[in-house]
Design an enzyme around this catalytic site. Structure first.
Site, PDB file in Angstrom:
ATOM      1  N   ASP A  20       0.847  -1.187   0.000  1.00 28.23           N
ATOM      2  CA  ASP A  20       0.000   0.000   0.000  1.00 28.23           C
ATOM      3  C   ASP A  20       0.885   1.241   0.000  1.00 28.23           C
ATOM      4  O   ASP A  20       1.710   1.422   0.905  1.00 28.23           O
ATOM      5  CB  ASP A  20      -0.898  -0.012   1.238  1.00 28.23           C
ATOM      6  N   ASP A 114      -3.111   2.459  -5.935  1.00 30.15           N
ATOM      7  CA  ASP A 114      -1.992   2.521  -4.993  1.00 30.15           C
ATOM      8  C   ASP A 114      -1.870   1.316  -4.069  1.00 30.15           C
ATOM      9  O   ASP A 114      -1.083   1.359  -3.111  1.00 30.15           O
ATOM     10  CB  ASP A 114      -2.091   3.795  -4.154  1.00 30.15           C
ATOM     11  N   GLU A 115      -2.601   0.237  -4.305  1.00 27.92           N
ATOM     12  CA  GLU A 115      -2.473  -0.930  -3.437  1.00 27.92           C
ATOM     13  C   GLU A 115      -2.810  -2.201  -4.202  1.00 27.92           C
ATOM     14  O   GLU A 115      -3.570  -2.188  -5.162  1.00 27.92           O
ATOM     15  CB  GLU A 115      -3.353  -0.810  -2.190  1.00 27.92           C
TER      16      GLU A 115
END
Length: 480
Positions: A20, A114-115
């Site tokens: 993350d 983003d993860e």
């Protein structure tokens, strides 16, 4: 009486990773703009109803959170620098982060820009064991992307995601199977998947505040309070029972629809009247993909079976139905309709996982931001959206800067001062630009008159310092 819930067969090694990026959008801005490092930064819509897409840790310390109204965020942190989102830059950085995972395994499941989860079950840990694997993964992601990331690992998705949250900022947490109870039981029940505000309130009424409290509740009680599906799910989750595999996903290139008519259509008016229905079919498929599109292509097959396509590209990916309909109409306008038409199609390409963000940034105050934790009843609140809140971003991304285009955070270039970014504007047409890049170090802020100065709007830089490809509109040539 509820049905029995049986324990699944779980892994014996903490081989599922969750990576993350920390305050991702704000971290990219700080990486590219040296003067912002160590300072509060807010990324989001700057209009009257804009919301915060990301807040740096410096801004979070002042009480600012994602999905807060920008007006409230500015009151809480008046010293923050506010910039509009630059999706081309974020996408380039995201690709580097995902590459760090894919160097180690093909089993990568992106959750958002983003993860992502990764199944590292085929990895043979070295002398440092699984913590060494997690540290190597984090260091490689930072090396490739240059932004802080956190890595959590466990034997299930549930534990891995909670571990990465516990590792923030920029840390590593690996939860061995024998340590799961010590890790899970003290956690607030609100931290679990499937527990949103409504569920949390119902659980509070029966004295459930932590995972340990939740585990002490009989299955029948949970299904009575929360319903059969939600109650059974939380009964499993409270025990760390999560055997969901990492779903390897392959990038989808396009989503579209086409329709062959029973009789040929004659004239632009007849063809244009059929376009909205085809766009709606394509949009439904785009929604199922959960993505946004930057390029809209109209396909026309004539009665003689010749086929023409025309495409229009938007400044950045969007899931805005109106914007996509308008782009399809512009693409169709580029087709010469001299012959009868037997087939009409629309395709969306340049797909992006951070689909709905353009809408959420401009939406109501209580809209949720994709990729943020949400419970069973979580998600974006319904309400009218306001695309005008991001109109400065979408209007023009190349060419001479006009004050109307000068949204804070956009990239510009000056023939003397070089590359910089817009800090703020004034009603008299002057624009404050800070001339700096990641390679130059902090730079000077200079006020420029857009009426007399040759200031050019340019594309963002990628993690390697190279300018990203033109994000402006383009028409594709005819294809057979």
């Amino acid at each position: 009486m509820s049905s029995e819930v049986t324990a699944p067969r779980l892994r014996t090694e903490p081989s599922i990773a969750h990576l993350d990026a920390d305050a991702f959008f704000a971290s990219v801005e700080q990486a590219q703009r040296p003067s912002l490092r160590g300072r509060p930064v807010l990324v989001g819509g700057t209009g009257p109803r804009g919301v915060v897409a990301a807040a740096s840790y410096e801004a979070r310390a002042m009480g600012v959170r994602s999905a807060m109204s920008m007006a409230s965020a500015r009151r809480a942190c008046p010293q923050a620098t506010v910039v509009v989102p630059r999706f081309d830059a974020y996408t380039a950085y995201s690709a580097r982060i995902m590459a760090a995972l894919r160097e180690r395994t093909d089993a990568v499941e992106p959750l958002s820009i983003d993860e992502a989860f990764a199944d590292l079950g085929a990895t043979r840990p070295g002398a440092d064991g699984w913590p060494g694997v997690a540290r190597d993964l984090r260091e490689r992601a930072v090396e490739l992307a240059g932004v802080p990331v956190s890595v959590g690992m466990g034997r299930s998705k549930l534990v891995a995601k909670l571990a990465s949250a516990a590792a923030k900022p920029a840390g590593v947490v690996v939860v061995a199977p024998e340590d799961e109870d010590a890790f899970l039981l003290p956690m607030p029940v609100r931290s679990l998947w499937g527990v949103g505000p409504v569920s949390a309130e119902r659980l509070e009424k029966i004295g459930v505040r932590t995972v340990e409290d939740l585990r002490g509740q009989p299955l029948d009680t949970l299904t009575m309070v929360l319903g059969e599906a939600a109650g059974s799910n939380l009964f499993r989750v409270a025990r760390g029972w999560d055997d969901r595999p990492v779903a390897e996903t392959r990038e989808r290139k396009s989503a579209g629809a086409e329709h062959t008519f029973e009789r040929d259509l004659h004239g632009r008016a007849e063809v244009a009247a059929q376009l909205p229905g085809v766009v709606d079919q394509a949009y439904t498929r785009l929604e199922r993909h959960g993505g946004a599109a930057r390029t809209v292509t109209a396909k026309v097959r004539f009665a003689g079976f010749s086929t023409v396509t025309r495409a229009v590209s938007l400044p950045s990916p969007t899931a805005d139905r109106v914007a996509l309909h308008e782009a399809a109409a512009r693409a169709l306008d580029l087709v010469e309709l001299a012959e009868p038409v037997r087939l009409l199609g629309v395709a969306f390409s340049g797909l992006s996982e951070h689909a709905q963000l353009m809408l959420d940034l401009a939406g109501p105050v209580d809209a949720a931001v994709p990729g943020s934790p949400a419970g069973a009843e979580g998600g974006a609140a319904s309400g009218d959206e306001d695309p005008d809140a991001l109109r400065p971003v979408a209007r023009r991304r190349r060419g001479r800067l006009r004050v109307d285009d000068a949204a804070p955070g956009l990239d510009v270039r000056h023939p003397v001062h070089g590359r910089g970014w817009v800090v703020k504007t004034r009603d008299d047409g002057r624009v404050a630009v800070r001339f700096e890049t990641a390679a130059t170090g902090p730079g000077r802020q200079i006020w420029l008159d857009t009426a007399t100065e040759e200031v050019e709007l340019v594309g963002a830089l990628g993690p390697d310092g190279a300018e990203l490809e033109d994000a402006g509109p383009a028409d594709d040539p005819e294809q057979p």
